[in-house]
Design a protein around this motif. Structure first.
Motif, mmCIF file in Angstrom:
data_model
loop_
_atom_site.group_PDB
_atom_site.id
_atom_site.type_symbol
_atom_site.label_atom_id
_atom_site.label_comp_id
_atom_site.label_asym_id
_atom_site.label_seq_id
_atom_site.Cartn_x
_atom_site.Cartn_y
_atom_site.Cartn_z
ATOM 1 N N SER A 52 -6.312 -3.122 12.163
ATOM 2 C CA SER A 52 -7.045 -2.268 11.427
ATOM 3 C C SER A 52 -6.701 -0.893 12.063
ATOM 4 O O SER A 52 -6.442 -0.769 13.402
ATOM 5 C CB SER A 52 -8.286 -2.289 11.223
ATOM 6 O OG SER A 52 -9.285 -2.277 12.514
ATOM 7 N N GLU A 110 -3.111 -6.853 6.092
ATOM 8 C CA GLU A 110 -2.691 -5.994 4.875
ATOM 9 C C GLU A 110 -1.246 -5.852 4.590
ATOM 10 O O GLU A 110 -0.404 -5.324 5.351
ATOM 11 C CB GLU A 110 -3.408 -5.023 4.620
ATOM 12 C CG GLU A 110 -3.506 -4.210 3.248
ATOM 13 C CD GLU A 110 -4.602 -3.086 3.437
ATOM 14 O OE1 GLU A 110 -4.327 -2.245 2.113
ATOM 15 O OE2 GLU A 110 -5.425 -2.951 4.181
ATOM 16 N N ARG A 111 -0.710 -5.941 3.307
ATOM 17 C CA ARG A 111 0.828 -5.762 3.277
ATOM 18 C C ARG A 111 1.068 -4.348 2.775
ATOM 19 O O ARG A 111 0.346 -3.673 1.903
ATOM 20 C CB ARG A 111 1.116 -6.797 2.026
ATOM 21 C CG ARG A 111 2.681 -6.631 1.507
ATOM 22 C CD ARG A 111 3.205 -7.683 0.845
ATOM 23 N NE ARG A 111 2.545 -7.471 -0.603
ATOM 24 C CZ ARG A 111 2.902 -8.146 -1.633
ATOM 25 N NH1 ARG A 111 3.596 -9.425 -1.312
ATOM 26 N NH2 ARG A 111 2.557 -7.774 -2.879
ATOM 27 N N GLU A 161 -8.003 -8.304 0.700
ATOM 28 C CA GLU A 161 -7.132 -6.907 0.718
ATOM 29 C C GLU A 161 -8.076 -6.096 0.167
ATOM 30 O O GLU A 161 -8.594 -6.149 -1.100
ATOM 31 C CB GLU A 161 -5.926 -6.952 -0.182
ATOM 32 C CG GLU A 161 -5.127 -5.818 0.063
ATOM 33 C CD GLU A 161 -3.606 -5.991 -0.988
ATOM 34 O OE1 GLU A 161 -2.938 -4.771 -0.978
ATOM 35 O OE2 GLU A 161 -3.410 -7.067 -0.858
ATOM 36 N N GLN A 162 -8.464 -5.129 0.884
ATOM 37 C CA GLN A 162 -9.209 -3.827 0.206
ATOM 38 C C GLN A 162 -10.575 -4.154 -0.247
ATOM 39 O O GLN A 162 -11.505 -3.590 -0.919
ATOM 40 C CB GLN A 162 -8.707 -3.126 -0.985
ATOM 41 C CG GLN A 162 -7.445 -2.008 -0.436
ATOM 42 C CD GLN A 162 -7.884 -1.249 0.555
ATOM 43 O OE1 GLN A 162 -8.377 -0.292 0.363
ATOM 44 N NE2 GLN A 162 -7.503 -1.352 1.697
ATOM 45 N N ARG A 197 0.810 -1.303 -0.035
ATOM 46 C CA ARG A 197 -0.010 0.209 -0.022
ATOM 47 C C ARG A 197 0.678 1.443 0.004
ATOM 48 O O ARG A 197 0.415 2.304 -0.511
ATOM 49 C CB ARG A 197 -1.020 -0.033 1.085
ATOM 50 C CG ARG A 197 -1.972 -1.080 1.287
ATOM 51 C CD ARG A 197 -3.007 -0.826 0.300
ATOM 52 N NE ARG A 197 -3.660 0.405 0.322
ATOM 53 C CZ ARG A 197 -4.485 0.842 1.459
ATOM 54 N NH1 ARG A 197 -4.735 -0.055 2.160
ATOM 55 N NH2 ARG A 197 -4.972 1.982 1.415
ATOM 56 N N CYS A 213 -5.792 1.011 6.935
ATOM 57 C CA CYS A 213 -5.405 -0.466 6.509
ATOM 58 C C CYS A 213 -6.233 -1.489 7.297
ATOM 59 O O CYS A 213 -6.817 -1.134 8.332
ATOM 60 C CB CYS A 213 -3.748 -0.701 6.721
ATOM 61 S SG CYS A 213 -3.231 -0.727 8.659
ATOM 62 N N GLN A 246 -12.395 -11.370 5.050
ATOM 63 C CA GLN A 246 -11.421 -10.245 4.682
ATOM 64 C C GLN A 246 -10.559 -10.389 3.735
ATOM 65 O O GLN A 246 -9.688 -11.234 3.810
ATOM 66 C CB GLN A 246 -11.114 -9.583 5.952
ATOM 67 C CG GLN A 246 -12.057 -9.086 7.011
ATOM 68 C CD GLN A 246 -11.384 -8.395 8.112
ATOM 69 O OE1 GLN A 246 -10.430 -7.768 7.844
ATOM 70 N NE2 GLN A 246 -12.052 -8.248 9.256
ATOM 71 N N TYR A 289 3.563 -6.221 7.332
ATOM 72 C CA TYR A 289 2.211 -6.431 7.157
ATOM 73 C C TYR A 289 1.369 -5.505 8.281
ATOM 74 O O TYR A 289 2.056 -5.452 9.501
ATOM 75 C CB TYR A 289 1.625 -7.911 7.025
ATOM 76 C CG TYR A 289 2.176 -8.615 6.002
ATOM 77 C CD1 TYR A 289 1.220 -8.957 5.140
ATOM 78 C CD2 TYR A 289 3.472 -8.969 5.949
ATOM 79 C CE1 TYR A 289 1.720 -9.407 3.962
ATOM 80 C CE2 TYR A 289 3.810 -9.705 4.650
ATOM 81 C CZ TYR A 289 2.943 -10.016 3.767
ATOM 82 O OH TYR A 289 3.025 -10.775 2.558
#
Length: 214
Positions: free
Chosen positions: A52, A25-26, A151-152, A6, A21, A149, A48
């Motif tokens: 959140s 998430e990377r 990524e995004q 990201r 994030c 969940q 990572y």
């Protein structure tokens, strides 16, 4: 700051560049001058997020950038696995429907999240016979449960009887639109034109209030 993730450039963490994030998430690649901080972890040469929140990039006295994740000062609502969300259907394809999640439980979100509802998650039984085009239309408002969940984006399901379409309009009505009403758990009807259309209807009303066709 560069790397696959990201974070693609040096950030001063001003409000315009706020980066939210999700867990797992990377964020970026680990480098000599880029190290992990609070709320992050390293795996396979990448940093990572382990929770959140808001991504922070702090400059240390050793000219290193410390990547960390912190909870924001304001209340940030992010869908979690198991949550029931309200979403609007944006696009339908033979295999899935793309949605915009705008409500988590009773909390209206300031901005929407991406949702993906796969054909096999539309209903609990006869999954091989599901037709996305007969279940949802772009513009429909649905109740769905978050099952995973990504990524995004969030994987959704309407398999439970209480989940599915709650607000829909007939496809050919452009003016003076009136919401259709359920006439069964697989069909809705416009009270003005009597046009009927198939939907995966959410069982949010008592059965005695639904008028089934004989």
């Amino acid at each position: 700051m560069t790397g696959e993730g990201r974070i693609t450039s040096t950030s001063s963490n001003n409000e315009d560049d706020t980066l939210i994030c999700l867990p797992g998430e990377r964020l970026c690649r680990v480098e000599d001058n880029i190290i992990v901080g609070q709320g992050t972890y390293e795996q396979g040469g990448y940093i990572y997020a382990c929770k959140s929140g808001i991504v922070h990039i702090d400059e240390s006295t050793e000219k290193c950038q410390i990547v960390s994740v912190h909870k924001p000062g304001f209340h940030l609502t992010i869908p979690a696995t198991g949550d029931v969300v309200t979403a609007r259907v944006l696009v339908t394809t033979p295999k899935f429907a793309k949605c915009a999640i705008f409500c988590v439980g009773n909390v209206l979100l300031e901005s929407s999240y991406r949702g993906l509802l796969r054909k096999e998650d539309v209903r609990e039984t006869e999954k091989d016979r599901v037709d996305i085009y007969k279940s949802f239309k772009p513009g429909d408002v649905i109740l769905a449960r978050v099952v995973n969940q990504m990524e995004q984006s969030f994987m959704l399901s309407t398999a439970e009887a209480e989940l599915g379409v709650v607000v829909a309009y007939a496809s050919d009505i452009r003016k003076n639109r009136i919401p259709m009403v359920p006439i069964g758990w697989g069909e809705m009807q416009c009270p003005q034109t009597t046009i009927k259309e198939p939907r995966k209807v959410a069982k949010v009303l008592p059965e005695s209030s639904i008028k089934f066709d004989k």
